[in-house]
Design a protein around this motif. Structure first.
Motif, PDB file in Angstrom:
ATOM      1  N   UNK A  28       0.828  -1.202   0.000  1.00 24.38           N
ATOM      2  CA  UNK A  28       0.000   0.000   0.000  1.00 24.38           C
ATOM      3  C   UNK A  28       0.863   1.253   0.000  1.00 24.38           C
ATOM      4  N   UNK A  29       1.918   1.249   0.834  1.00 23.29           N
ATOM      5  CA  UNK A  29       2.806   2.404   0.852  1.00 23.29           C
ATOM      6  C   UNK A  29       3.532   2.558  -0.481  1.00 23.29           C
ATOM      7  N   UNK A  30       3.894   1.449  -1.113  1.00 26.18           N
ATOM      8  CA  UNK A  30       4.522   1.528  -2.428  1.00 26.18           C
ATOM      9  C   UNK A  30       3.573   2.136  -3.452  1.00 26.18           C
ATOM     10  N   UNK A  31       2.297   1.742  -3.359  1.00 30.54           N
ATOM     11  CA  UNK A  31       1.307   2.306  -4.286  1.00 30.54           C
ATOM     12  C   UNK A  31       1.139   3.803  -4.052  1.00 30.54           C
ATOM     13  N   UNK A  32       1.025   4.208  -2.786  1.00 30.43           N
ATOM     14  CA  UNK A  32       0.853   5.626  -2.479  1.00 30.43           C
ATOM     15  C   UNK A  32       2.060   6.423  -2.961  1.00 30.43           C
ATOM     16  N   UNK A  33       3.264   5.872  -2.750  1.00 31.68           N
ATOM     17  CA  UNK A  33       4.473   6.565  -3.175  1.00 31.68           C
ATOM     18  C   UNK A  33       4.509   6.719  -4.694  1.00 31.68           C
ATOM     19  N   UNK A  34       4.160   5.634  -5.413  1.00 25.54           N
ATOM     20  CA  UNK A  34       4.132   5.703  -6.875  1.00 25.54           C
ATOM     21  C   UNK A  34       3.029   6.636  -7.360  1.00 25.54           C
ATOM     22  N   UNK A  35       1.897   6.627  -6.669  1.00 28.40           N
ATOM     23  CA  UNK A  35       0.777   7.491  -7.058  1.00 28.40           C
ATOM     24  C   UNK A  35       1.154   8.963  -6.903  1.00 28.40           C
ATOM     25  N   UNK A  36       1.782   9.312  -5.811  1.00 28.81           N
ATOM     26  CA  UNK A  36       2.148  10.701  -5.574  1.00 28.81           C
ATOM     27  C   UNK A  36       3.239  11.167  -6.535  1.00 28.81           C
ATOM     28  N   UNK A  37       4.044  10.237  -7.059  1.00 26.74           N
ATOM     29  CA  UNK A  37       5.076  10.606  -8.023  1.00 26.74           C
ATOM     30  C   UNK A  37       4.509  10.781  -9.430  1.00 26.74           C
ATOM     31  N   UNK A  38       3.306  10.246  -9.667  1.00 25.03           N
ATOM     32  CA  UNK A  38       2.710  10.320 -10.998  1.00 25.03           C
ATOM     33  C   UNK A  38       1.880  11.602 -11.092  1.00 25.03           C
ATOM     34  N   UNK A  39       2.352  12.543 -11.887  1.00 22.68           N
ATOM     35  CA  UNK A  39       1.715  13.858 -11.938  1.00 22.68           C
ATOM     36  C   UNK A  39       0.292  13.783 -12.482  1.00 22.68           C
TER      37      UNK A  39
END
Length: 302
Positions: A28-39
């Motif tokens: 979940x944290x990996x998803x949130x981190x990737x999501x926040x990096x995707x503009x």
């Protein structure tokens, strides 16, 4: 003579993994981190959440009723009427705000119905195959043989002009999209080694379907559902524009655009603001869907 004993090198024991580290390294944290990096995903989610808040807080955002009329016919945007008024003196800002509720409601229920029915049919067709697969696939082919908007018009024409019938038509025309996607995903997953191992252990088909295959097929369905939400908003606006969706005085964006056609030169704001609302909603869901697709696609991960 005593044997020479080699000293055992001292190794420092590794510290136990703290709960904080486990949380940081969770999927979940990996998803949130990737999501926040995707503009694009962030911009799309901000737009979608903004419209969602507008729909929820509509009575608190404006003090007018969307059916209330005044003597100010086709008044330009002003302090009292931010988006101006329409041909009946109704506040256009209020109608656009309340129209957000209708568009999101249609998109949510129509796409939810399409996902449930289409995924179930695709799951059966892909897993069991044989005559079930042939029959369900032919149904999908028949539905896809017609242009989607023409098929929706035909369904509403048979059932009658109303928002609920438009919702049903939008749900029906989107079933093949999710059904074929689920079928192709099931055909890929059911050949995996863990599915063959489950069969060898004597596991029943129902358990294999709902405990092993279905959880591994939801990612593309979720991404397509986000993109399909944008399509449903456009289709609802198109049916409303043709007079087959929400009926007056409901503040539906497509109906508002249809009413504003004859005033496009005299009062262009009556068409601009509902059109911008449709465009921004569709843009938000498309950006969000594209972002989720990139995040869940393993080929995009480094």
């Amino acid at each position: 003579m005593s044997a020479h004993i080699q000293p055992v090198p001292f190794t420092k024991p590794e510290p136990p993994i703290s709960p904080e580290k486990e949380i940081v390294e969770s999927p979940f944290r990996d998803f949130v981190r990737a999501f926040l990096r995707h503009r694009s995903a962030v911009i799309g989610s901000v737009i979608v959440l903004s419209f969602l808040l507008i729909a929820i807080l509509a009575p608190f955002i404006t003090s007018y009723e969307y059916t209330a009329r005044s003597q100010a016919l086709l008044q330009a945007p002003s302090v009292d009427h931010w988006f101006g008024t329409d041909e009946m003196g109704r506040d256009l800002f209020t109608r656009v705000i309340y129209g957000t509720r209708i568009s999101l409601w249609v998109g949510l229920f129509a796409i939810s119905g399409s996902i449930i029915v289409g995924s179930l049919l695709g799951l059966i067709a892909g897993f069991y195959g044989g005559w079930r697969d042939t029959m369900i696939s032919r149904i999908f082919d028949i539905l896809l043989a017609f242009p989607s908007i023409l098929l929706a018009i035909a369904i509403v024409a048979m059932l009658g002009r109303s928002l609920s019938n438009a919702l049903l038509a939008i749900a029906i025309i989107n079933i093949p999209t999710f059904g074929r996607l689920m079928r192709s995903r099931v055909l890929s997953v059911k050949s995996e080694d863990y599915i063959l191992a489950a069969r060898a252990m004597g596991m029943k088909n129902r358990r294999i379907l709902f405990h092993h295959i279905l959880p591994n097929c939801w990612t593309p369905i979720m991404v397509q559902g986000t993109l399909g939400f944008a399509t449903a908003v456009i289709e609802a606006a198109a049916l409303g524009f043709l007079g087959l969706g929400a009926q007056p005085p409901e503040p539906e964006w497509g109906t508002m655009l249809a009413d504003a056609r004859q005033y496009i030169q005299l009062a262009p704001w009556t068409m601009i603001f509902p059109g911008v609302a449709v465009a921004l909603t569709v843009l938000g869901f498309n950006l969000l869907g594209d972002g989720l697709r990139d995040i869940f696609d393993p080929r995009m991960k480094q």
